[in-house]
Design an enzyme around this catalytic site. Structure first.
Site, PDB file in Angstrom:
ATOM      1  N   PHE A   1      -2.061  15.726   4.922  1.00 47.55           N
ATOM      2  CA  PHE A   1      -2.581  15.201   3.660  1.00 47.55           C
ATOM      3  C   PHE A   1      -1.490  15.405   2.621  1.00 47.55           C
ATOM      4  CE2 PHE A   1      -4.718  15.281  -0.409  1.00 47.55           C
ATOM      5  CZ  PHE A   1      -5.339  14.048  -0.341  1.00 47.55           C
TER       6      PHE A   1
ATOM      7  N   ARG B   1      -0.404  11.936  -8.803  1.00 46.18           N
ATOM      8  CA  ARG B   1       0.236  10.626  -8.596  1.00 46.18           C
ATOM      9  C   ARG B   1       1.604  10.535  -9.265  1.00 46.18           C
ATOM     10  NH1 ARG B   1      -3.732   7.191  -6.512  1.00 46.18           N
ATOM     11  NH2 ARG B   1      -5.826   7.389  -7.379  1.00 46.18           N
TER      12      ARG B   1
ATOM     13  N   GLU C   1       0.838  -1.204   0.000  1.00 47.10           N
ATOM     14  CA  GLU C   1       0.000   0.000   0.000  1.00 47.10           C
ATOM     15  C   GLU C   1       0.870   1.250   0.000  1.00 47.10           C
ATOM     16  OE1 GLU C   1      -2.520   1.506  -0.608  1.00 47.10           O
ATOM     17  OE2 GLU C   1      -4.178   1.239   0.767  1.00 47.10           O
ATOM     18  N   ASP C   2       0.316   2.329  -0.530  1.00 48.35           N
ATOM     19  CA  ASP C   2       1.041   3.600  -0.460  1.00 48.35           C
ATOM     20  C   ASP C   2       1.073   4.128   0.968  1.00 48.35           C
ATOM     21  OD1 ASP C   2      -1.703   4.110  -0.480  1.00 48.35           O
ATOM     22  OD2 ASP C   2      -1.645   5.592  -2.088  1.00 48.35           O
TER      23      ASP C   2
ATOM     24  N   ASP D   1      -3.930   4.840   6.761  1.00 46.02           N
ATOM     25  CA  ASP D   1      -4.512   6.019   7.407  1.00 46.02           C
ATOM     26  C   ASP D   1      -5.467   5.527   8.498  1.00 46.02           C
ATOM     27  OD1 ASP D   1      -6.150   8.306   7.908  1.00 46.02           O
ATOM     28  OD2 ASP D   1      -5.689   9.132   5.963  1.00 46.02           O
TER      29      ASP D   1
HETATM   30  P1  IMP Z   1      -7.329   4.036   5.022  1.00 48.80           P
HETATM   31  O1  IMP Z   1      -8.312   3.009   4.560  1.00 48.80           O
HETATM   32  O2  IMP Z   1      -8.008   5.189   5.713  1.00 48.80           O
HETATM   33  O3  IMP Z   1      -6.194   3.486   5.826  1.00 48.80           O
HETATM   34  O4  IMP Z   1      -6.790   4.758   3.759  1.00 48.80           O
HETATM   35  C1  IMP Z   1      -5.922   4.255   2.919  1.00 48.80           C
HETATM   36  C2  IMP Z   1      -6.059   4.924   1.575  1.00 48.80           C
HETATM   37  O5  IMP Z   1      -6.403   6.311   1.706  1.00 48.80           O
HETATM   38  C3  IMP Z   1      -4.729   4.898   0.887  1.00 48.80           C
HETATM   39  O6  IMP Z   1      -4.667   3.810   0.013  1.00 48.80           O
HETATM   40  C4  IMP Z   1      -4.704   6.188   0.135  1.00 48.80           C
HETATM   41  O7  IMP Z   1      -5.193   5.955  -1.167  1.00 48.80           O
HETATM   42  C5  IMP Z   1      -5.656   7.103   0.829  1.00 48.80           C
HETATM   43  N1  IMP Z   1      -4.948   8.145   1.582  1.00 48.80           N
HETATM   44  C6  IMP Z   1      -4.758   8.205   2.915  1.00 48.80           C
HETATM   45  N2  IMP Z   1      -4.067   9.288   3.261  1.00 48.80           N
HETATM   46  C7  IMP Z   1      -3.800   9.954   2.118  1.00 48.80           C
HETATM   47  C8  IMP Z   1      -3.079  11.164   1.817  1.00 48.80           C
HETATM   48  O8  IMP Z   1      -2.547  11.866   2.674  1.00 48.80           O
HETATM   49  N3  IMP Z   1      -3.011  11.509   0.499  1.00 48.80           N
HETATM   50  C9  IMP Z   1      -3.580  10.763  -0.479  1.00 48.80           C
HETATM   51  N4  IMP Z   1      -4.239   9.621  -0.249  1.00 48.80           N
HETATM   52  C10 IMP Z   1      -4.354   9.221   1.039  1.00 48.80           C
HETATM   53 MG    MG Z   2      -5.917   6.248  -2.931  1.00 52.05          MG
END
Ligand code: IMP
Ligand code: MG
Length: 183
Positions: free
Chosen positions: A149, A162, A95-96, A99
């Site tokens: 962010f 991206r 994963e990138d 969050d």
């Molecule tokens: P989670 O499900 O809330 O853990 O979110 C994960 C996904 O949210 C990641 O795969 C990202 O695509 C997106 N995401 C979370 N934080 C950021 C950010 O700061 N910038 C861009 N995308 C984010």
């Molecule tokens: Mg995303």
């Protein structure tokens, strides 16, 4: 002015370190492990990471929808499933960024229940641990960051940004510009 959080050099160092860890982990693995990149955000990271891993591996990709604008929704839907057979293989979800944790929790449960891999690990280039809404520890973390962010190196603002090589925190003016480009 945009604030650079990670330069390409810093990203390379993190990716190299993770690559070494995976090489060490999988060098004696019987069947090549499957690295599953989460589309689209993890693409640049995935492509750099696998090239730092010095042992046979298989690549696959999965896509979920989980994120709208700059806030997680907690609602995950599968958009594209994997193509490879991961049964009896070690799997790493790439994963990138982690969050709220919803995406990785969902992906882990989905892959474990549906395909019963031998082992399943999670890897995220960045981890906003302070933002978790569900308890979840990422197995391989590039760097832990605060509540920013960020955009670039796969990370997007409504699909834009991206392709930027570095990772940056857009300031208000830049967010406005990104918003106008995206809409
Ligand atoms: P989670 O499900 O809330 O853990 O979110 C994960 C996904 O949210 C990641 O795969 C990202 O695509 C997106 N995401 C979370 N934080 C950021 C950010 O700061 N910038 C861009 N995308 C984010
Ligand atoms: Mg995303």
């Amino acid at each position: 002015m945009r604030k650079t959080l990670y330069t390409t050099e810093q990203i390379n160092e993190i990716v190299k370190r993770l690559g070494k860890q995976f090489t060490e982990k999988f060098k004696d693995e019987e069947l090549p492990p499957v690295f599953i990149g989460v589309l689209k955000g993890a693409m640049p990271f995935m492509m750099d990471l696998v090239r730092e891993i010095d042992c046979p591996l298989i690549m696959d990709f999965i896509q979920v929808k989980s994120y709208i604008g700059s806030e997680s929704t907690g609602v995950i839907t599968l958009k594209k499933d994997i193509n490879e057979d991961i049964r009896n293989r070690s799997v790493v979800i790439v994963e990138d960024i982690a969050d709220s944790g919803y995406t990785l929790v969902w992906l882990k449960n989905y892959l474990l229940k549906t395909y019963k891999p031998k082992a399943l690990y999670t890897c995220a280039l960045l981890d906003k641990k302070c933002k978790r809404k569900v308890p979840f520890d990422v197995d391989y973390v590039g760097e832990e960051i605060g509540d920013y962010f960020i955009v670039g190196y796969g990370l997007d603002y409504d699909e834009i940004g991206r392709n930027v090589k570095e990772i940056f925190v857009p300031d208000l003016e830049e967010q406005q510009i990104l918003h106008e480009i995206a809409h």
